[in-house]
Structures are given as C-alpha cells and as structure tokens.
Design a protein around this motif. Structure first.
Motif, PDB file in Angstrom:
ATOM      1  N   VAL A  27       0.874  -1.178   0.000  1.00  0.00           N
ATOM      2  CA  VAL A  27       0.000   0.000   0.000  1.00  0.00           C
ATOM      3  C   VAL A  27       0.905   1.220   0.000  1.00  0.00           C
ATOM      4  CG1 VAL A  27      -1.828   1.250   1.187  1.00  0.00           C
ATOM      5  CG2 VAL A  27      -1.748  -1.256   1.331  1.00  0.00           C
ATOM      6  N   GLU A  28       0.655   2.106  -0.934  1.00  0.00           N
ATOM      7  CA  GLU A  28       1.422   3.348  -1.002  1.00  0.00           C
ATOM      8  C   GLU A  28       0.484   4.501  -0.660  1.00  0.00           C
ATOM      9  OE1 GLU A  28       4.331   4.962  -4.180  1.00  0.00           O
ATOM     10  OE2 GLU A  28       2.364   5.409  -5.023  1.00  0.00           O
ATOM     11  N   SER A  29       0.917   5.384   0.229  1.00  0.00           N
ATOM     12  CA  SER A  29       0.146   6.599   0.487  1.00  0.00           C
ATOM     13  C   SER A  29       0.982   7.769  -0.003  1.00  0.00           C
ATOM     14  CB  SER A  29      -0.183   6.727   1.975  1.00  0.00           C
ATOM     15  OG  SER A  29      -1.028   7.840   2.164  1.00  0.00           O
ATOM     16  N   GLY A  30       0.501   8.433  -1.054  1.00  0.00           N
ATOM     17  CA  GLY A  30       1.264   9.515  -1.692  1.00  0.00           C
ATOM     18  C   GLY A  30       1.728   9.061  -3.065  1.00  0.00           C
ATOM     19  N   GLY A  75       3.452   9.253  -9.813  1.00  0.00           N
ATOM     20  CA  GLY A  75       3.319   7.821 -10.119  1.00  0.00           C
ATOM     21  C   GLY A  75       4.651   7.099 -10.220  1.00  0.00           C
ATOM     22  N   HIS A  76       5.757   7.812  -9.932  1.00  0.00           N
ATOM     23  CA  HIS A  76       7.075   7.186 -10.067  1.00  0.00           C
ATOM     24  C   HIS A  76       7.266   6.031  -9.080  1.00  0.00           C
ATOM     25  CE1 HIS A  76      11.439   6.631 -10.148  1.00  0.00           C
ATOM     26  NE2 HIS A  76      11.422   6.797  -8.836  1.00  0.00           N
ATOM     27  N   SER A  77       6.980   6.280  -7.797  1.00  0.00           N
ATOM     28  CA  SER A  77       7.287   5.238  -6.811  1.00  0.00           C
ATOM     29  C   SER A  77       6.378   4.020  -6.969  1.00  0.00           C
ATOM     30  CB  SER A  77       7.266   5.784  -5.384  1.00  0.00           C
ATOM     31  OG  SER A  77       6.107   6.523  -5.136  1.00  0.00           O
ATOM     32  N   ALA A  78       5.135   4.225  -7.419  1.00  0.00           N
ATOM     33  CA  ALA A  78       4.258   3.065  -7.656  1.00  0.00           C
ATOM     34  C   ALA A  78       4.826   2.231  -8.806  1.00  0.00           C
ATOM     35  CB  ALA A  78       2.845   3.533  -7.982  1.00  0.00           C
ATOM     36  N   TRP A  79       5.317   2.914  -9.839  1.00  0.00           N
ATOM     37  CA  TRP A  79       5.941   2.207 -10.966  1.00  0.00           C
ATOM     38  C   TRP A  79       7.164   1.412 -10.474  1.00  0.00           C
ATOM     39  CZ3 TRP A  79      11.001   2.924 -12.570  1.00  0.00           C
ATOM     40  CH2 TRP A  79      11.373   2.196 -13.709  1.00  0.00           C
ATOM     41  N   TRP A  89       3.915   1.980   2.539  1.00  0.00           N
ATOM     42  CA  TRP A  89       4.932   3.032   2.298  1.00  0.00           C
ATOM     43  C   TRP A  89       4.242   4.387   2.334  1.00  0.00           C
ATOM     44  CZ3 TRP A  89       8.995   5.953   0.869  1.00  0.00           C
ATOM     45  CH2 TRP A  89       9.007   6.675  -0.312  1.00  0.00           C
ATOM     46  N   PHE A  90       4.638   5.190   3.322  1.00  0.00           N
ATOM     47  CA  PHE A  90       4.034   6.508   3.509  1.00  0.00           C
ATOM     48  C   PHE A  90       4.960   7.588   2.968  1.00  0.00           C
ATOM     49  CE2 PHE A  90       2.006   4.114   7.057  1.00  0.00           C
ATOM     50  CZ  PHE A  90       0.692   4.290   6.683  1.00  0.00           C
ATOM     51  N   ASP A  91       4.509   8.228   1.901  1.00  0.00           N
ATOM     52  CA  ASP A  91       5.254   9.352   1.324  1.00  0.00           C
ATOM     53  C   ASP A  91       4.236  10.452   1.041  1.00  0.00           C
ATOM     54  OD1 ASP A  91       7.182  10.924   0.183  1.00  0.00           O
ATOM     55  OD2 ASP A  91       7.203   9.885  -1.732  1.00  0.00           O
TER      56      ASP A  91
END
Ligand SMILES: C[S@@+](CC[C@H](N)C(=O)[O-])C[C@H]1O[C@@H](n2cnc3c(N)ncnc32)[C@H](O)[C@@H]1O
Length: 278
Positions: free
Chosen positions: A105-108, A112-116, A167-169
C-alpha cells in the motif's frame, strides 16, 4: 596527462535534474559503486530482514542494487521533482524486493514514479496507491490500483500482515499513520521524510511529528518548534502525550543511511523502516 574524450551522447532529458541523470558507465566503476552501496546498506537491511549479515545476504543485496540501476535507467518519468530521488528510489526498490511483500500500500502517489518502481521491484505483489489529488499523476501502471482519497477510509483486501508493506510518502503526521497501521494489525512500514526536530525545514509540509521526533527524548510537552522555508516562518507545538502513544507502538526503527556521500546524487529524505509491536 589523461585527456578526457567525449565518446557518445545521451538523449537530452527535458526537465531532468542533470546531476541525478549522471552515473558511471564502465563496468569497473559500476561494480565498485554497487559493492560500496551494498556494504553501506547491509547493516540496516540485515536488521530489516532479520537475517544475519553473511555472504549470502551480501550477494543478494549486490544483485538487487544491480537490478535497481538497470530498472531505474528505464523509468518512464524522467523528472520526479518533489518525489523520490535516485537515492530514495534505490532504498525503496531494495527494501521492497528483499522483503518480498504480497500486498503493498502506497500513500502519496504523486506523479506515479514510486508506484511504478514498486511494481518493478515486486512484479507479483498486489499494489494499491493512494493520493487525495490525482492532478500530478502522469504515469499509471495497468496492474496498480490508484485510489483517490486517504487510505484510512479503505478496507484492506485479505492479506497476511507479515507479507504486507505500507509506504508513507504523503507528508501526513507520522504518529497518525503509525496508529492507523497498528489499528489494522500491520507490522512493516516504510516512511519517507523522517526528519529530526531541528531539520524540519528540509521539506515542504514535514509530516510532524516524524518518527525521529517520536524517539527524541529531549522534546518537552508544549515546546514550540519553528523553522524558515521559502520565505515563510512555520511553527508547531509538541503534544508529548500524543507522541508517546504513537511511540509505544514502535518495536524497531531502521533509518536507512543517506547515500549521498557515496553516489553524489541529491540527498535522500530520511527513509526509515518501522516494525510495529505485535
Ligand atoms: C512527495 S509526493 C509523493 C511522491 C511519490 N511517492 C513518488 O516518489 O513518486 C506526496 C503526495 O502525497 C499526497 N498526499 C497528501 N495528503 C495525502 C493523503 N492524506 N493521502 C494520500 N496522499 C496524500 C500529495 O497530494 C502528493 O501527491
């Protein structure tokens, strides 16, 4: 005299940050860079993975760092200003690949770079990315779920907490994020922007109290912190009882070392892995 020759040119990157686009090109320098990064990161990775720091782990780390650089060269978003830079991207990729989560789970989401990057690190994982504003979202992976809104209002899909990475960003209060994750029975969290009380000026909207502030024994109740950034003066007041409640949830905290001294790329933002008390 060893004259330097220009032997080739790369395509110009519009908006790319010049220093972060540079890098060694010959096999010797690349191998050395990977080896030095692996040695530097190994103690924290051994703690995060709860694995002894032996030859087998070192060679896995080396392989993962090599994989990162190959993947990073092919990133679709060349300029991720405001999001994870090269150094933070490296830490994110290596931690995700080595911890091998089934659910991320990504917050932030940002652009879209970090999800990629997470998708490249963990091709088989289920990935959900949250942002309260999709205005900047420039790259979507077909097999990542992008949610508009805050993760706290969302029901997690069936999952094994031991194989879930959050991952909290998102620049949101890290004590609050810790409590939300603990409430859901989660264990492994990765935070960006973990700045100490005296370096809150290093980012816009620091996520106070940060994990580093929760661990800061010198902060007192009601204490005022203030800092200058971009011509403005900001202020926050410490609520020690609130901080202590969140701090009690921390089983382990692993701050990743800043890689700038090794890579000479832009400084990272205090990537920190947290394990919540079961
Ligand atoms: C630093 S950017 C994310 C960069 C991205 N992780 C990357 O490195 O590619 C921070 C993002 O957090 C988002 N944000 C702010 N509040 C949020 C919230 N409550 N939940 C999720 N995202 C939030 C902002 O809109 C912004 O896009």
């Amino acid at each position: 005299v060893n004259p330097i020759e220009i032997v080739g040119a790369l395509e110009q990157v519009p908006g790319g940050r010049k220093r972060d686009e540079a890098g060694p090109a010959d096999p010797y320098s690349r191998r050395r860079r990977t080896r030095r990064l692996a040695e530097f990161l190994a103690p924290s990775l051994s703690g995060i993975l709860r694995q002894p720091l032996d030859e087998a782990l070192t060679s896995r780390i080396i392989g993962t760092i090599d994989a990162f650089f190959a993947v990073y060269e092919a990133r679709p978003l060349r300029d991720n200003s405001g999001g994870a830079s090269v150094n933070d991207s490296l830490c994110l990729f290596v931690i995700a690949r080595l911890t091998d989560p089934a659910l991320i789970v990504e917050s932030g989401t940002g652009q879209g770079h970090s999800a990629w990057l997470l998708r490249q690190a963990c091709p088989a994982a289920e990935i959900h990315s949250f942002d309260i504003d999709h205005g900047a979202l420039a790259h979507r992976c077909p097999d990542v779920s992008y949610h508009l809104g805050d993760w706290s209002g969302w029901d997690l899909p069936p999952h094994d907490p031991a194989r879930t990475l959050v991952w909290f960003d998102d620049h949101v209060d890290q004590a609050r994020r810790l409590q939300e994750a603990a409430h859901r029975g989660l264990r492994g969290l990765l935070f960006d922007d973990v700045f100490s009380a005296d370096t809150l000026y290093a980012t816009g909207r620091p996520p106070v109290p940060t994990i580093a502030m929760l661990l800061d024994e010198a902060l007192t109740d009601g204490q005022e912190l203030s800092w200058h950034r971009n011509g403005k003066l900001y202020r926050v007041r410490i609520d020690l009882a609130y901080n202590k409640r969140a701090r009690a949830l921390l089983e382990e905290v692993w701050s990743l070392p800043d890689l700038t001294a090794l890579t000479r790329y832009s400084p990272g933002s205090g990537m920190t892995f947290v394990r919540i008390t079961p």
